[in-house]
Design a protein around this motif. Structure first.
Motif, short mmCIF file in Angstrom:
data_model
loop_
_atom_site.label_atom_id
_atom_site.label_comp_id
_atom_site.label_asym_id
_atom_site.label_seq_id
_atom_site.Cartn_x
_atom_site.Cartn_y
_atom_site.Cartn_z
N ALA A 187 0.83 -1.20 0.00
CA ALA A 187 0.00 0.00 0.00
C ALA A 187 0.87 1.25 0.00
O ALA A 187 1.87 1.32 0.72
N PRO A 188 0.53 2.24 -0.80
CA PRO A 188 1.31 3.48 -0.81
C PRO A 188 1.06 4.27 0.46
O PRO A 188 0.05 4.07 1.15
N VAL A 235 -4.76 -1.39 -1.83
CA VAL A 235 -5.48 -0.21 -2.30
C VAL A 235 -6.50 0.16 -1.23
O VAL A 235 -7.23 -0.70 -0.74
N ARG A 236 -6.58 1.44 -0.90
CA ARG A 236 -7.46 1.88 0.17
C ARG A 236 -8.67 2.66 -0.33
O ARG A 236 -9.53 3.02 0.47
N PRO A 254 -1.72 10.03 1.32
CA PRO A 254 -1.47 11.29 0.62
C PRO A 254 -1.66 12.48 1.55
O PRO A 254 -2.27 12.35 2.61
N LEU A 291 -8.27 9.42 2.86
CA LEU A 291 -7.00 8.70 2.80
C LEU A 291 -5.93 9.41 3.61
O LEU A 291 -5.04 8.76 4.19
N LEU A 334 -5.24 12.00 -6.81
CA LEU A 334 -4.41 11.10 -6.00
C LEU A 334 -3.14 10.65 -6.70
O LEU A 334 -2.15 10.30 -6.05
N ARG A 356 -3.43 4.48 -6.60
CA ARG A 356 -3.95 4.68 -5.24
C ARG A 356 -5.41 4.28 -5.09
O ARG A 356 -5.96 4.38 -4.00
N HIS A 357 -6.06 3.88 -6.19
CA HIS A 357 -7.47 3.49 -6.07
C HIS A 357 -7.75 2.36 -7.05
O HIS A 357 -6.99 2.11 -7.99
N THR A 380 -7.60 9.77 -10.30
CA THR A 380 -6.23 9.72 -10.82
C THR A 380 -5.60 11.09 -10.82
O THR A 380 -4.42 11.26 -10.49
N ALA A 412 -9.66 11.79 -1.07
CA ALA A 412 -8.28 12.12 -0.70
C ALA A 412 -8.18 12.56 0.75
O ALA A 412 -7.22 12.21 1.45
#
Length: 723
Positions: free
Chosen positions: A179-180, A290-291, A183, A234, A261, A265-266, A258, A231
């Protein structure tokens, strides 16, 4: 907005309190101490927790429970809670094991839990196979599915078929990336146009759980505003879920996410992606890679970890209502998730449904709206043409395009594309008597008569030609188009504007977008393409046909479709104009002129409360053959406040149209009864209907749900159409 510490209002849509009670009841039942009778043991069994409690994938109500199976030692490592398994189930020869006969066919299921002892006193059959060691059914998803099944009087297996996509081995073998990091908190952007918009984002970013009904301003910014809400969620380290009505809308939110974020990320969950790609995306969500998720109605069950926000766009769209048993609505499923996970809730739309208005009126959610000055700047100018004006208009009688609409279209084409919304696709889908407007029907089978071009009339059901039709009510020999379809409208507009290109968008071919160039775009409701820079004008034709439907939601639905088309038009300050052909004194037309969908929904809610109609009350539809419905109603133990309306005959299916789930079988006579209860009794009603249907099925008297056998009784909680 409503803070997470506030309690939901009293029976808001009969929603949060009752739904939360369902979840608590599920947890309570799971906590009841179990007896510990003898369990069959052998040397080849798992040394610890040798009993697997399994939910078989068989969506019938009298089998809506768990079955115990022995866990062989060779399956011990893979037989974890949440995995898919195969077990022997069904009639066959041999001894009875675990309540079922050994030797039955293999059937899929889910392993719910491992326990030390079984409640069953006899020997247990063993698990036949662990299909995959991937745990796809989490405790959170199981609890949600059980609550949905109880609310809609359905089976847990049916709900899980909707919630978990089919397995794809290649997708499972593919590793999901880590997971990144979270943000940063986004800037408010166009949320600043709403009085409480920035505060809503701040609450999400700080880990709060605000609940809001968002009346979005017309224009193209709604998708970016949804993306900024995601966003902000997150940024707090939590996940977010957005459910939209169709793939076209999902694509717009996907592009906005896109942009806000960045890549990766999705996840996008739609049927258009194909089974392998969709399962890969779903697994990435379940594994926590992915969250954030955006998708169509099946995404309402997406297993987002640490869920912080659930959002739905345009909850009045029919696509949010599942066609397969037990036919849940995405809005209600997300309300369940908001109550269960104590997360934020956002219901957004250009329009406003009665259910959304009830959430605000009850205090469960707060309104998120712009002031009137912002609305006036963003909305186009709306002008009306009434039936009397059309009757006196020679141009309208000749070409079905009133003079005002023709003038607005002519002026708009100087500055860009013009949208023309018609209620139906095709050429002339319905004909009626010109004098009394009685529908034209076949003398042989009473089917609707159609005409293609200048040809003779023919029946849409039996195909017979009708050469000398006359109205049986008034004797007139003249016909009129009751609803002129999109292709016929395109032809008429092509003759009226010979030098302008005409494009159509409908079910067969839906346009995603059109360029900012003069053109006439003829579209059916819901298929309107987006115009670059917005449409210069829009014509909303045949408004009376949508308002004249014999349905409780006719006015609300007509207004929603008009506003959805008008929101694509440039604002009044940029010269955007909308012409609606409908009686100006009617409430939905006035709401469109004032751009006040919230006021319309509030007044509709007050009237329904006075008459005891949904969503103020809870309703269930019981349909089937007359004798089956009568038998069912005689045997069900309804709550004391239940009121049975009907039964009344149901219209037969049109054999010329594709068969939809739940449609009346061709050639059969069916009836439907409505059962109504007061707020707070919805759970008791669903439980009573479910118990009666389970008993009926156990006796072999019929089948359950929209997918049941034709001889059974169908039950639908909160039917969308009670007209």
């Amino acid at each position: 907005m409503s803070s997470e510490n506030e309690q939901p209002g009293s029976d808001a849509q009969d929603a949060a309190p009752e739904q939360l009670a369902l979840i608590r009841e599920t947890v309570r039942k799971a906590a009841v101490p179990r007896a510990k009778p003898r369990t069959w043991r052998g040397a080849d069994l798992a040394p610890e927790l040798p009993v697997a409690r399994v939910l078989v994938d068989k969506g019938v109500l009298h089998l809506d429970r768990y079955f115990d199976y022995a866990v062989p030692a060779e399956l011990d490592a893979d037989a974890r809670p949440g995995v898919r398994v195969r077990v022997r189930f069904g009639a066959g020869r041999g001894r009875v094991h675990g309540g079922r006969r050994e030797g039955g066919g293999l059937i899929s299921g889910y392993l719910i839990e491992r326990i030390a002892e079984s409640d069953y006193s006899g020997p247990l059959a063993a698990l036949a196979q662990v299909v995959s060691p991937e745990p796809v059914l989490s405790p959170e998803l199981l609890g949600l599915a059980r609550a949905v099944a109880d609310r809609y009087a359905g089976s847990l297996a049916d709900v899980l078929q909707l919630a978990i996509p089919p397995r794809n081995a290649r997708a499972e073998a593919k590793a999901s990336p880590p997971a990144p990091p979270a943000p940063p908190k986004p800037a408010p952007g166009t949320w600043g146009r709403y009085g409480q918009g920035p505060a809503f984002l701040d609450a999400l970013a700080s880990g709060g759980a605000p609940r809001a009904v968002w009346n979005a301003l017309p224009g193209p910014h709604w998708a970016e505003e949804l993306a900024r809400a995601v966003a902000a969620t997150l940024a707090s380290g939590r996940g977010a879920l957005v459910v939209v009505p169709d793939g076209k809308t999902a694509g717009r939110v996907d592009a906005a996410l896109t942009s806000v974020l960045g890549e990766g990320r999705h996840a996008l969950l739609t049927a258009d992606a194909g089974p392998q790609k969709r399962y890969e995306e779903w697994l990435a969500v379940r594994r926590g890679s992915v969250r954030a998720v955006v998708g169509t109605r099946a995404a309402m069950f997406a297993p987002v970890q640490d869920l912080g926000l659930v959002a739905i766009w345009d909850d009045g769209d029919d696509n949010h209502s599942e066609l397969h048993a037990p036919q849940p609505h995405a809005r209600d499923v997300l309300l369940l998730r908001a109550a269960h996970d104590k997360c934020a809730f956002l219901l957004g739309s250009w329009s406003c449904t009665v259910e959304a208005a009830q959430l605000v009126e009850s205090g469960w959610a707060k309104p998120l709206t712009a002031d009137r000055e912002q609305v006036r700047r963003a909305a186009p100018l709306v002008r009306t043409v009434g039936d009397g004006d059309v009757a006196r208009d020679a141009a309208a009688r000749a070409a079905r395009l009133p003079s005002l609409a023709w003038q607005v279209a002519k002026e708009g084409l100087k500055h860009g594309p013009v949208l023309v919304q018609v209620p139906r696709r095709g050429y002339v889908p319905k004909l009626a008597c010109e004098r009394c407007r009685e529908p034209a029907r076949c003398r042989h089978c009473a089917g609707p008569l159609e005409a293609q071009g200048a040809g003779a009339l023919h029946c849409a059901w039996c195909g017979r030609t009708e050469g000398e039709w006359h109205c049986p009510e008034c004797g007139s020999f003249k016909l009129r188009a009751q609803i002129v379809g999109a292709r016929r409208t395109a032809e008429e507009l092509g003759r009226a504007f010979p030098s302008v290109p005409v494009r159509t968008s409908g079910r067969e071919h839906i346009l995603e977008s059109v360029p900012d160039q003069p053109a006439l775009v003829v579209s059916t409701p819901g298929a309107e393409p987006v115009a670059e820079g917005g449409y210069a004008a829009a014509l909303l034709l045949d408004g009376w046909t949508m308002l004249g439907r014999p349905d409780l939601r006719a006015g609300e639905d007509a207004l929603r479709r008009w506003i959805a088309a008008s929101a694509l038009v440039r604002g009044q300050s940029a010269g955007g104009t909308v012409v609606v052909v409908g009686e100006p004194t009617l409430r939905p037309v006035q709401a469109l002129v004032r751009w006040d969908p919230v006021g319309h929904a509030v007044r509709e809610l007050a009237e329904r409360a006075e008459l005891g109609f949904p969503p103020v009350s809870r309703m269930a539809a019981v349909s089937g053959r007359p004798e089956a419905v009568a038998e069912f109603l005689a045997g069900v133990e309804l709550p004391p406040d239940a009121e049975v309306l009907g039964p009344v005959p149901l219209p037969v299916s049109d054999p010329a149209q594709p068969r939809r789930p739940g449609a009346v079988p061709v050639g059969e006579v069916w009836e439907r009864a409505l059962v109504r209860v007061r707020p707070g009794s919805g759970a008791a009603l669903a439980a009573a209907l479910k118990a009666a249907q389970a008993g009926r099925m156990a006796r072999g008297a019929g089948a359950s749900g929209a997918s049941g056998a034709e001889s059974g009784v169908r039950i639908r909680i909160d039917p969308p159409d009670i007209g």
